[in-house]
Design a protein around this motif. Structure first.
Motif, mmCIF file in Angstrom:
data_model
loop_
_atom_site.group_PDB
_atom_site.id
_atom_site.type_symbol
_atom_site.label_atom_id
_atom_site.label_comp_id
_atom_site.label_asym_id
_atom_site.label_seq_id
_atom_site.Cartn_x
_atom_site.Cartn_y
_atom_site.Cartn_z
ATOM 1 N N CYS A 183 57.015 95.830 31.292
ATOM 2 C CA CYS A 183 57.103 95.866 32.754
ATOM 3 C C CYS A 183 58.552 95.634 33.200
ATOM 4 O O CYS A 183 58.994 96.207 34.189
ATOM 5 C CB CYS A 183 56.193 94.816 33.368
ATOM 6 N N HIS A 193 58.317 100.692 38.175
ATOM 7 C CA HIS A 193 57.333 100.164 39.132
ATOM 8 C C HIS A 193 57.384 98.645 39.281
ATOM 9 O O HIS A 193 56.735 98.094 40.153
ATOM 10 C CB HIS A 193 55.914 100.574 38.718
ATOM 11 N N PHE A 194 58.166 97.971 38.434
ATOM 12 C CA PHE A 194 58.156 96.502 38.455
ATOM 13 C C PHE A 194 59.167 95.960 39.441
ATOM 14 O O PHE A 194 60.329 96.348 39.444
ATOM 15 C CB PHE A 194 58.448 95.964 37.052
ATOM 16 N N CYS A 208 53.765 94.463 40.216
ATOM 17 C CA CYS A 208 53.806 95.891 39.922
ATOM 18 C C CYS A 208 53.556 96.614 41.248
ATOM 19 O O CYS A 208 52.529 96.382 41.900
ATOM 20 C CB CYS A 208 52.725 96.249 38.910
ATOM 21 N N ILE A 211 50.292 92.846 29.378
ATOM 22 C CA ILE A 211 50.800 94.108 29.934
ATOM 23 C C ILE A 211 52.294 93.986 30.208
ATOM 24 O O ILE A 211 53.050 94.930 29.958
ATOM 25 C CB ILE A 211 50.030 94.484 31.220
ATOM 26 N N GLY A 222 53.644 96.830 28.362
ATOM 27 C CA GLY A 222 53.592 97.964 29.277
ATOM 28 C C GLY A 222 52.189 98.539 29.348
ATOM 29 O O GLY A 222 51.270 98.048 28.719
HETATM 30 S S1 SF4 Z 1 51.833 97.386 34.947
HETATM 31 FE FE1 SF4 Z 1 52.432 99.370 34.121
HETATM 32 S S2 SF4 Z 1 53.190 100.511 35.889
HETATM 33 FE FE2 SF4 Z 1 53.138 98.363 36.466
HETATM 34 S S3 SF4 Z 1 55.185 97.578 36.057
HETATM 35 FE FE3 SF4 Z 1 53.947 97.198 34.228
HETATM 36 S S4 SF4 Z 1 54.281 98.966 32.915
HETATM 37 FE FE4 SF4 Z 1 54.950 99.518 34.957
#
Ligand code: SF4
Length: 81
Positions: A43, A48-49, A56, A67, A71
């Protein structure tokens, strides 16, 4: 699987030694690129972070630790400029 000394001698005398090395290097390169790419998708470097809020923007939530570290399928590289 380890090669025996006889396997290595046969391989080193083989006519196709150079071609085999090239093919192995290509295969290793592709596998290493894939693993490096996957292991560096976090992330933290996803477009998107939002780092100050640790949210997110896509999912409008703070991603779980797993995550953040690994990611997700929606990961997108940050534009480096
Ligand atoms: S959850 Fe997925 S889309 Fe959101 S910041 Fe993390 S990697 Fe990116």
């Amino acid at each position: 699987m380890a090669l025996s000394p006889d396997d290595i001698r046969i391989f080193n005398k083989g006519e196709k030694r150079e071609l085999v090395i090239i093919e192995i290097a290509k295969e290793l390169g592709a596998v290493m690129r894939k693993h490096l790419d996957e292991s560096t998708r976090t992330c933290i470097n996803c477009i998107h972070f939002n780092e100050p809020t640790e949210q997110c923007r896509l999912f409008k939530a703070r991603p779980p630790a797993r995550i953040i570290a690994l990611g997700c399928d929606e990961y997108q590289d940050q534009i480096p400029f």
